[in-house]
Design an enzyme around this catalytic site. Structure first.
Site, PDB file in Angstrom:
ATOM      1  N   TRP A 102       0.881  -1.059   0.027  1.00 20.37           N
ATOM      2  CA  TRP A 102       0.013   0.028   0.172  1.00 20.37           C
ATOM      3  C   TRP A 102       0.742   1.247  -0.007  1.00 20.37           C
ATOM      4  CZ3 TRP A 102      -4.465  -0.587  -1.961  1.00 20.37           C
ATOM      5  CH2 TRP A 102      -5.066  -1.763  -1.623  1.00 20.37           C
ATOM      6  N   ASP A 169      -1.239   6.376   6.770  1.00 18.68           N
ATOM      7  CA  ASP A 169      -2.322   5.590   6.109  1.00 18.68           C
ATOM      8  C   ASP A 169      -2.654   4.503   7.273  1.00 18.68           C
ATOM      9  OD1 ASP A 169      -3.822   3.743   5.143  1.00 18.68           O
ATOM     10  OD2 ASP A 169      -2.634   3.446   3.227  1.00 18.68           O
ATOM     11  N   LYS A 193     -12.147  -1.826   7.402  1.00 17.40           N
ATOM     12  CA  LYS A 193     -11.337  -3.002   7.847  1.00 17.40           C
ATOM     13  C   LYS A 193     -11.898  -2.981   9.406  1.00 17.40           C
ATOM     14  CE  LYS A 193      -8.263  -1.952   4.437  1.00 17.40           C
ATOM     15  NZ  LYS A 193      -8.449  -3.262   3.821  1.00 17.40           N
TER      16      LYS A 193
END
Ligand code: PMP
Length: 358
Positions: A102, A169, A193
């Protein structure tokens, strides 16, 4: 009805109590005669839902008053672009620490908007949280990914970066434990999530970092304009926002983030102990001090057993254990909503499967 233990990395399991409450309120939210899905986002009822959610999130994370909390759309991926567009403020350089898939994507997206995206640290393999960042003191910001969802690599301490704003993030770790928000310039997390359903990305940004978006920044990605409009510059993801609010209230009932941290640490320790104690039948490649509490990847000693492992796990009510297609093997995501009993059921299944397939 039989609910399974769902180890999906996201969209992921939600607390059963939250789903039950949403179900009870589905047709008639608190006497309004309508579902939250059907409400005007400008009406009194939804505005109260939105405000309560923000207040609860601020309380859970002890967000200082000089930070805005935004409930936006476009996912964490949208923020990959929003970050350089809002933070460059005339500079053309930013530092990215890449410790997994990511972070790599975030840096690639920033490359579209900045001429000098520097990689401040990137280990050869994504199996550790790298130290020794090579930072540029003139960078507009430093970006990193505290928890890499695919590789299961996590930073367990907040890095020191001096005066350059630290951008994180936190898609797969926000709300899993208390954090010191004041150490960050900006934090963002896709909700699907550890927070709530898909459709929302939470942005927490320090006041002095907004108001300098590039002139060609899309309006919906401009944090200052969104803050000014209470995240309702256009129609927000109302239902996701409402469910996140229910999750925040559930978290408060669990003892807040300190309570969650205790359980999350224990769940992860138990699962890693089972992997490490399997005599090599299961292995996790990540350096011990960089192991994620949230996403636990592991491989079987013989990949030809993978299909049997997955189908027998499914039959035992343990779902979505297949690892990300880029790394293979298995991955158990054990976010806040995964009960400790679910982790124990997985451990018992893994031990039994190993015994039968030695
Ligand atoms: N960052 C991390 C750490 C993630 O795990 C994900 C989603 N798997 C993303 C970014 C992308 O999020 P979204 O799908 O909300 O754009």
């Amino acid at each position: 009805m039989a609910r399974v233990y769902n180890f999906s990395a996201g969209p992921a399991a939600l607390p059963e109590e939250v789903l039950q409450q949403a179900s009870d309120e589905m047709l008639d939210w608190q006497g309004s005669g309508m579902s939250v899905m059907e409400m005007s986002h400008r009406g009194k009822a939804f505005v109260s839902i939105a405000e309560q959610a923000e207040a609860d999130l601020r309380e859970l994370l002890a967000v200082p008053d000089n930070y805005k909390v935004l409930f936006l759309q476009g996912g964490a991926t949208g923020q990959f672009a929003a970050i350089p567009l809002n933070l460059a403020n005339g500079k053309d350089s930013a530092d990215y620490v890449v410790n997994g898939s990511w972070g790599k994507k975030a840096a690639k997206e920033a490359n579209k908007y900045l001429s000098d995206v520097r990689i401040a640290a990137q280990p050869d393999s994504f199996t550790e949280a790298p130290g020794n960042w090579n930072l540029n003191p003139g960078a507009a910001y430093v970006h990193y990914t505290p928890n890499e969802t695919i590789e299961g690599v996590e930073f367990h301490n907040i890095p020191e970066v001096g005066d350059v704003p630290l951008v994180a993030d936190m898609s797969s770790t926000l709300l899993s434990r208390p954090i010191d928000v004041s150490k960050f310039g900006m934090i963002y997390a896709g909700a699907q999530k550890n927070i709530g359903p898909a459709g929302l990305v939470i942005v927490i940004v320090r006041d002095d970092l907004i108001g300098n978006a590039a002139s060609d920044c899309p309006t919906v990605l401009d944090w200052a304009q969104q803050a000014e409009a209470g995240s309702m510059l256009n129609t927000p993801a109302c239902y996701s926002w409402y469910i996140c609010g229910l999750v925040f209230q559930w978290l408060k009932r669990q003892g807040g983030l300190a309570g969650m941290a205790e359980v999350n640490k224990r769940k992860a320790e138990k699962l890693y102990a089972a992997i490490d104690g399997s005599g090599g039948f299961y292995t996790n490649p990540v350096a011990v001090d960089s192991r994620s509490w949230m996403n636990v990847p592991f491989v079987l000693k013989d990949a030809s057993l993978d299909d049997a492992f997955l189908s027998e796990a499914k039959a035992a009510g343990l779902e979505t254990l297949k690892g990300h297609r880029s790394v293979g093997g298995m991955r158990a995501s054990i976010y806040n909503a995964m009960p400790e009993a679910g982790v124990e059921a997985l451990i018992a299944f893994m031990a039994d499967f190993a015994t039968r397939n030695q």
